[in-house]
Design a protein around this motif. Structure first.
Motif, PDB file in Angstrom:
ATOM      1  N   UNK A  87      14.062   3.837   1.679  1.00 43.15           N
ATOM      2  CA  UNK A  87      13.822   3.733   0.243  1.00 43.15           C
ATOM      3  C   UNK A  87      12.766   4.739  -0.197  1.00 43.15           C
ATOM      4  N   UNK A  88      11.634   4.740   0.490  1.00 47.86           N
ATOM      5  CA  UNK A  88      10.538   5.627   0.105  1.00 47.86           C
ATOM      6  C   UNK A  88      10.937   7.084   0.314  1.00 47.86           C
ATOM      7  N   UNK A  89      11.608   7.385   1.419  1.00 49.20           N
ATOM      8  CA  UNK A  89      12.025   8.759   1.699  1.00 49.20           C
ATOM      9  C   UNK A  89      13.000   9.258   0.630  1.00 49.20           C
ATOM     10  N   UNK A  90      13.920   8.412   0.204  1.00 52.29           N
ATOM     11  CA  UNK A  90      14.870   8.816  -0.838  1.00 52.29           C
ATOM     12  C   UNK A  90      14.145   9.082  -2.151  1.00 52.29           C
ATOM     13  N   UNK A  91      13.182   8.235  -2.474  1.00 52.11           N
ATOM     14  CA  UNK A  91      12.445   8.404  -3.725  1.00 52.11           C
ATOM     15  C   UNK A  91      11.511   9.613  -3.697  1.00 52.11           C
ATOM     16  N   UNK A  92      10.997   9.932  -2.512  1.00 50.73           N
ATOM     17  CA  UNK A  92      10.053  11.050  -2.380  1.00 50.73           C
ATOM     18  C   UNK A  92      10.704  12.287  -1.772  1.00 50.73           C
ATOM     19  N   UNK A  93      12.005  12.421  -1.940  1.00 53.82           N
ATOM     20  CA  UNK A  93      12.756  13.498  -1.284  1.00 53.82           C
ATOM     21  C   UNK A  93      12.131  14.872  -1.461  1.00 53.82           C
ATOM     22  N   UNK A  94      11.642  15.183  -2.625  1.00 55.30           N
ATOM     23  CA  UNK A  94      11.071  16.517  -2.847  1.00 55.30           C
ATOM     24  C   UNK A  94       9.541  16.505  -2.854  1.00 55.30           C
ATOM     25  N   UNK A  95       8.931  15.367  -2.511  1.00 56.90           N
ATOM     26  CA  UNK A  95       7.471  15.246  -2.577  1.00 56.90           C
ATOM     27  C   UNK A  95       6.809  15.028  -1.216  1.00 56.90           C
ATOM     28  N   UNK A 128       2.263   4.295   9.419  1.00 61.53           N
ATOM     29  CA  UNK A 128       1.456   3.889  10.580  1.00 61.53           C
ATOM     30  C   UNK A 128      -0.010   3.724  10.188  1.00 61.53           C
ATOM     31  N   UNK A 129      -0.521   4.658   9.414  1.00 61.74           N
ATOM     32  CA  UNK A 129      -1.913   4.591   8.958  1.00 61.74           C
ATOM     33  C   UNK A 129      -2.161   3.327   8.127  1.00 61.74           C
ATOM     34  N   UNK A 130      -1.254   3.047   7.212  1.00 64.32           N
ATOM     35  CA  UNK A 130      -1.430   1.887   6.332  1.00 64.32           C
ATOM     36  C   UNK A 130      -1.252   0.562   7.077  1.00 64.32           C
ATOM     37  N   UNK A 131      -0.412   0.545   8.110  1.00 66.55           N
ATOM     38  CA  UNK A 131      -0.261  -0.672   8.906  1.00 66.55           C
ATOM     39  C   UNK A 131      -1.557  -0.958   9.655  1.00 66.55           C
ATOM     40  N   UNK A 132      -2.146   0.058  10.243  1.00 65.83           N
ATOM     41  CA  UNK A 132      -3.426  -0.120  10.939  1.00 65.83           C
ATOM     42  C   UNK A 132      -4.500  -0.593   9.957  1.00 65.83           C
ATOM     43  N   UNK A 183       0.834  -1.206   0.000  1.00 68.95           N
ATOM     44  CA  UNK A 183       0.000   0.000   0.000  1.00 68.95           C
ATOM     45  C   UNK A 183       0.872   1.262   0.000  1.00 68.95           C
ATOM     46  N   UNK A 184       1.964   1.228   0.756  1.00 72.03           N
ATOM     47  CA  UNK A 184       2.889   2.360   0.790  1.00 72.03           C
ATOM     48  C   UNK A 184       3.509   2.570  -0.585  1.00 72.03           C
ATOM     49  N   UNK A 185       3.885   1.473  -1.224  1.00 70.97           N
ATOM     50  CA  UNK A 185       4.450   1.561  -2.565  1.00 70.97           C
ATOM     51  C   UNK A 185       3.465   2.127  -3.569  1.00 70.97           C
ATOM     52  N   UNK A 186       2.208   1.717  -3.479  1.00 71.46           N
ATOM     53  CA  UNK A 186       1.182   2.243  -4.379  1.00 71.46           C
ATOM     54  C   UNK A 186       0.957   3.744  -4.133  1.00 71.46           C
ATOM     55  N   UNK A 187       0.935   4.130  -2.868  1.00 72.59           N
ATOM     56  CA  UNK A 187       0.777   5.546  -2.508  1.00 72.59           C
ATOM     57  C   UNK A 187       1.949   6.366  -3.041  1.00 72.59           C
ATOM     58  N   UNK A 188       3.160   5.888  -2.797  1.00 71.75           N
ATOM     59  CA  UNK A 188       4.357   6.603  -3.245  1.00 71.75           C
ATOM     60  C   UNK A 188       4.426   6.656  -4.767  1.00 71.75           C
ATOM     61  N   UNK A 189       4.039   5.577  -5.425  1.00 72.09           N
ATOM     62  CA  UNK A 189       4.038   5.555  -6.895  1.00 72.09           C
ATOM     63  C   UNK A 189       3.117   6.638  -7.439  1.00 72.09           C
ATOM     64  N   UNK A 190       1.990   6.842  -6.778  1.00 73.56           N
ATOM     65  CA  UNK A 190       1.077   7.906  -7.182  1.00 73.56           C
ATOM     66  C   UNK A 190       1.714   9.273  -7.046  1.00 73.56           C
ATOM     67  N   UNK A 191       2.429   9.487  -5.942  1.00 75.77           N
ATOM     68  CA  UNK A 191       3.105  10.780  -5.744  1.00 75.77           C
ATOM     69  C   UNK A 191       4.220  10.985  -6.771  1.00 75.77           C
ATOM     70  N   UNK A 192       4.822   9.897  -7.190  1.00 74.30           N
ATOM     71  CA  UNK A 192       5.907   9.979  -8.173  1.00 74.30           C
ATOM     72  C   UNK A 192       5.391  10.092  -9.603  1.00 74.30           C
ATOM     73  N   UNK A 193       4.079   9.972  -9.777  1.00 73.33           N
ATOM     74  CA  UNK A 193       3.502  10.097 -11.110  1.00 73.33           C
ATOM     75  C   UNK A 193       3.629   8.846 -11.961  1.00 73.33           C
ATOM     76  N   UNK A 194       3.868   7.704 -11.319  1.00 66.67           N
ATOM     77  CA  UNK A 194       3.995   6.457 -12.082  1.00 66.67           C
ATOM     78  C   UNK A 194       2.613   6.005 -12.536  1.00 66.67           C
TER      79      UNK A 194
END
Length: 103
Positions: free
Chosen positions: A71-79, A90-94, A32-43
């Motif tokens: 990994x996610x922080x490095x990829x989303x450094x400016x986002x 934490x939200x996604x784990x819950x 879920x985190x990967x899907x969220x981050x992919x959206x922010x990255x415009x993938x």
């Protein structure tokens, strides 16, 4: 002695079940985190699922959650900032635990 052995077996089974459920929840959270981050990255398209799998694989680098966070922080450094990413984790784990509890 049978009662003691039965209790011991029950505790061992519960521990194994809890560990398995925690592993599944974390794997689901990572996807879920990967899907969220992919959206922010415009993938888009297949790149979204591929990125989510990269996030899942990142969790096997070391024990704990910091490898995924890095990994996610490095990829989303400016986002996204650190607090946003940690809050989302934490939200996604819950959310993942609730989904697993529902069946």
């Amino acid at each position: 002695m049978t009662t003691f052995n039965d209790r011991e077996r029950a505790f061992e089974n519960k521990y194994a079940h809890d560990a398995e459920m925690q592993f599944k929840a974390i794997a689901r959270r990572n996807k879920k985190l990967g899907l969220w981050a992919a959206g922010l990255l415009g993938k888009t398209g297949d790149a979204v699922e591929a990125y989510a799998m990269d996030v899942i694989r990142a969790d096997f680098e070391e024990e704990g959650h910091e490898d995924v966070f890095r990994k996610v922080a490095a990829d989303l450094a400016d986002k996204a900032d650190e607090a946003t990413i940690r809050d989302k984790m934490a939200e996604l784990l819950a959310e993942a635990k609730a989904e697993l509890a529902e069946g």
